[in-house]
Scaffold this motif. Sequence first.
Motif, PDB file in Angstrom:
ATOM      1  N   MET A  44       7.359 -16.129  44.524  1.00 35.14           N
ATOM      2  CA  MET A  44       6.313 -17.219  44.596  1.00 35.14           C
ATOM      3  C   MET A  44       5.484 -18.201  46.215  1.00 35.14           C
ATOM      4  SD  MET A  44       5.900 -17.972  41.647  1.00 35.14           S
ATOM      5  CE  MET A  44       4.310 -19.887  41.315  1.00 35.14           C
ATOM      6  N   ARG A  45       6.486 -18.268  46.895  1.00 35.99           N
ATOM      7  CA  ARG A  45       6.195 -18.251  48.518  1.00 35.99           C
ATOM      8  C   ARG A  45       5.219 -17.326  48.838  1.00 35.99           C
ATOM      9  NH1 ARG A  45       8.051 -22.456  51.637  1.00 35.99           N
ATOM     10  NH2 ARG A  45       7.302 -20.779  54.009  1.00 35.99           N
ATOM     11  N   PHE A  46       5.577 -15.924  48.854  1.00 37.90           N
ATOM     12  CA  PHE A  46       4.272 -14.931  49.633  1.00 37.90           C
ATOM     13  C   PHE A  46       3.408 -15.024  48.636  1.00 37.90           C
ATOM     14  CE2 PHE A  46       3.688 -10.283  49.044  1.00 37.90           C
ATOM     15  CZ  PHE A  46       4.067  -9.968  50.913  1.00 37.90           C
ATOM     16  N   VAL A  47       3.248 -15.006  46.639  1.00 35.81           N
ATOM     17  CA  VAL A  47       1.810 -15.322  46.687  1.00 35.81           C
ATOM     18  C   VAL A  47       1.346 -16.305  47.028  1.00 35.81           C
ATOM     19  CG1 VAL A  47       1.159 -15.614  44.664  1.00 35.81           C
ATOM     20  CG2 VAL A  47       2.874 -13.516  44.687  1.00 35.81           C
ATOM     21  N   ILE A  48       1.747 -17.016  46.945  1.00 39.39           N
ATOM     22  CA  ILE A  48       0.978 -18.365  46.823  1.00 39.39           C
ATOM     23  C   ILE A  48       0.668 -18.439  48.862  1.00 39.39           C
ATOM     24  CG2 ILE A  48       1.076 -21.034  47.732  1.00 39.39           C
ATOM     25  CD1 ILE A  48       2.857 -21.558  45.726  1.00 39.39           C
ATOM     26  N   ASN A  49       1.366 -18.087  49.817  1.00 40.09           N
ATOM     27  CA  ASN A  49       1.041 -18.067  51.637  1.00 40.09           C
ATOM     28  C   ASN A  49      -0.005 -16.981  51.986  1.00 40.09           C
ATOM     29  OD1 ASN A  49       2.602 -20.389  51.896  1.00 40.09           O
ATOM     30  ND2 ASN A  49       4.671 -19.255  52.230  1.00 40.09           N
ATOM     31  N   THR A  50       0.196 -15.584  50.856  1.00 38.10           N
ATOM     32  CA  THR A  50      -0.615 -14.883  51.365  1.00 38.10           C
ATOM     33  C   THR A  50      -2.060 -14.715  50.586  1.00 38.10           C
ATOM     34  OG1 THR A  50       1.368 -13.393  51.303  1.00 38.10           O
ATOM     35  CG2 THR A  50      -0.658 -11.924  51.092  1.00 38.10           C
ATOM     36  N   GLY A  53      -2.952 -19.445  51.421  1.00 37.74           N
ATOM     37  CA  GLY A  53      -2.187 -19.451  52.796  1.00 37.74           C
ATOM     38  C   GLY A  53      -3.095 -18.140  54.550  1.00 37.74           C
ATOM     39  N   ILE A  54      -4.522 -17.817  53.467  1.00 37.61           N
ATOM     40  CA  ILE A  54      -4.943 -16.742  54.206  1.00 37.61           C
ATOM     41  C   ILE A  54      -3.922 -16.058  55.221  1.00 37.61           C
ATOM     42  CG2 ILE A  54      -6.685 -16.124  56.163  1.00 37.61           C
ATOM     43  CD1 ILE A  54      -7.398 -19.257  56.005  1.00 37.61           C
ATOM     44  N   GLY A  55      -3.512 -14.609  54.215  1.00 33.74           N
ATOM     45  CA  GLY A  55      -2.862 -13.965  54.613  1.00 33.74           C
ATOM     46  C   GLY A  55      -1.429 -14.510  55.217  1.00 33.74           C
ATOM     47  N   GLY A  56      -0.953 -15.239  54.736  1.00 33.81           N
ATOM     48  CA  GLY A  56       0.082 -16.496  55.583  1.00 33.81           C
ATOM     49  C   GLY A  56       0.330 -16.544  56.821  1.00 33.81           C
ATOM     50  N   LEU A  57      -0.716 -17.373  57.424  1.00 38.38           N
ATOM     51  CA  LEU A  57      -1.592 -17.637  58.525  1.00 38.38           C
ATOM     52  C   LEU A  57      -1.095 -19.618  58.483  1.00 38.38           C
ATOM     53  CD1 LEU A  57      -4.781 -16.485  59.973  1.00 38.38           C
ATOM     54  CD2 LEU A  57      -2.379 -15.955  61.078  1.00 38.38           C
ATOM     55  N   PHE A  58      -1.102 -19.552  57.158  1.00 37.18           N
ATOM     56  CA  PHE A  58      -0.864 -21.555  57.073  1.00 37.18           C
ATOM     57  C   PHE A  58       0.831 -21.267  55.317  1.00 37.18           C
ATOM     58  CE2 PHE A  58      -4.874 -20.813  57.904  1.00 37.18           C
ATOM     59  CZ  PHE A  58      -5.129 -21.546  59.584  1.00 37.18           C
ATOM     60  N   ASP A  59       1.440 -22.216  55.602  1.00 42.05           N
ATOM     61  CA  ASP A  59       2.095 -22.138  54.440  1.00 42.05           C
ATOM     62  C   ASP A  59       1.874 -23.608  53.217  1.00 42.05           C
ATOM     63  OD1 ASP A  59       4.736 -22.522  53.836  1.00 42.05           O
ATOM     64  OD2 ASP A  59       5.598 -23.009  55.814  1.00 42.05           O
ATOM     65  N   PRO A  60       1.171 -22.759  52.599  1.00 44.55           N
ATOM     66  CA  PRO A  60       1.032 -24.159  51.482  1.00 44.55           C
ATOM     67  C   PRO A  60       2.242 -24.208  50.652  1.00 44.55           C
ATOM     68  CG  PRO A  60      -0.727 -22.554  51.077  1.00 44.55           C
ATOM     69  CD  PRO A  60      -0.115 -22.627  52.785  1.00 44.55           C
ATOM     70  N   ALA A  61       2.551 -23.684  50.406  1.00 39.72           N
ATOM     71  CA  ALA A  61       3.807 -23.244  49.744  1.00 39.72           C
ATOM     72  C   ALA A  61       5.342 -24.607  50.364  1.00 39.72           C
ATOM     73  CB  ALA A  61       4.756 -22.091  50.362  1.00 39.72           C
ATOM     74  N   LEU A  66       8.036 -26.027  47.977  1.00 39.80           N
ATOM     75  CA  LEU A  66       8.240 -24.718  47.728  1.00 39.80           C
ATOM     76  C   LEU A  66       9.336 -23.999  48.916  1.00 39.80           C
ATOM     77  CD1 LEU A  66       8.986 -23.226  45.473  1.00 39.80           C
ATOM     78  CD2 LEU A  66       6.754 -21.335  45.819  1.00 39.80           C
ATOM     79  N   TYR A  67      10.404 -24.096  49.219  1.00 41.46           N
ATOM     80  CA  TYR A  67      10.787 -23.528  50.313  1.00 41.46           C
ATOM     81  C   TYR A  67      11.805 -22.181  50.686  1.00 41.46           C
ATOM     82  CZ  TYR A  67       9.980 -29.066  51.030  1.00 41.46           C
ATOM     83  OH  TYR A  67       9.452 -29.842  51.295  1.00 41.46           O
ATOM     84  N   GLU A  68      11.576 -21.598  51.376  1.00 38.97           N
ATOM     85  CA  GLU A  68      11.880 -20.019  51.595  1.00 38.97           C
ATOM     86  C   GLU A  68      13.327 -20.299  51.274  1.00 38.97           C
ATOM     87  OE1 GLU A  68      12.695 -15.999  54.421  1.00 38.97           O
ATOM     88  OE2 GLU A  68      10.930 -18.347  55.437  1.00 38.97           O
ATOM     89  N   GLU A  69      14.056 -19.513  51.161  1.00 35.05           N
ATOM     90  CA  GLU A  69      15.493 -19.018  50.815  1.00 35.05           C
ATOM     91  C   GLU A  69      15.759 -17.777  52.065  1.00 35.05           C
ATOM     92  OE1 GLU A  69      17.534 -20.425  47.976  1.00 35.05           O
ATOM     93  OE2 GLU A  69      16.390 -21.988  47.722  1.00 35.05           O
ATOM     94  N   LYS A  70      16.585 -18.076  52.877  1.00 40.05           N
ATOM     95  CA  LYS A  70      16.576 -17.444  53.788  1.00 40.05           C
ATOM     96  C   LYS A  70      17.598 -16.416  53.624  1.00 40.05           C
ATOM     97  CE  LYS A  70      14.192 -19.863  57.698  1.00 40.05           C
ATOM     98  NZ  LYS A  70      13.095 -18.899  58.245  1.00 40.05           N
ATOM     99  N   THR A  71      17.328 -15.592  53.349  1.00 33.90           N
ATOM    100  CA  THR A  71      18.376 -14.409  53.719  1.00 33.90           C
ATOM    101  C   THR A  71      18.126 -12.936  53.916  1.00 33.90           C
ATOM    102  OG1 THR A  71      19.881 -12.966  52.051  1.00 33.90           O
ATOM    103  CG2 THR A  71      17.789 -13.172  50.949  1.00 33.90           C
TER     104      THR A  71
END
Length: 193
Positions: A44-50, A53-61, A66-71
């Motif tokens: 969901m983060r990837f879809v929203i931010n891409t 968030g204009i290709g991931g430049l911004f982080d609306p997630a 909707l915080y990243e689950e780092k792994t």
Amino acid sequence: QSTAKLPQELTDPVVNFAENTGLPSAILNGALQGDIGGVATNAMRFVINTTVGIGGLFDPADAIGLYEEKTDFGETLAVWGVGEGAYMELPGFGPSTERDTVGLIVDFIIDPIAFVGTPPQIDAGIAPKLASKVIDRGRFGGTVDSILYESADSYAQARLLYLQNRRFELGQTSTDTYIDPYADPYFDPYQDQ
């Protein structure tokens, strides 16, 4: 000792873009770990931010909670029961363990963007990741320098901090998974001293 720092308005989009390009790898690792919730969150983060968030430049997630689950693949190996092995310092990458070094190599090889992207897209994903590492070093340079230059044994201090932090990230509380390469294999703790 003073260092010039770039304004956060310039560095945040670079870091956001680099983190966004790393999400497909986190999604894949989450799936390998059986972490359905983490996979869904990162997807969901990837879809929203891409998109928003204009290709991931911004982080609306992040703004909607909707915080990243780092792994990473090192964590995947830990979930699969692989021991951490010996501690090591990797030139250019910093502290690691044998397990995390293998994970780092596998993460590099299995990065999904490398398989579906065109050469310009792949290059556009690598540059921000490198820049993000430089930005992180700038942000945390004072802490790193104090560990390296102000402690009596900088290697031991860096090893302790890395291992404790990594074990915390993985939810491990015991040191049973660490293999000390300098330990005496014939040491008997019950022998009278």
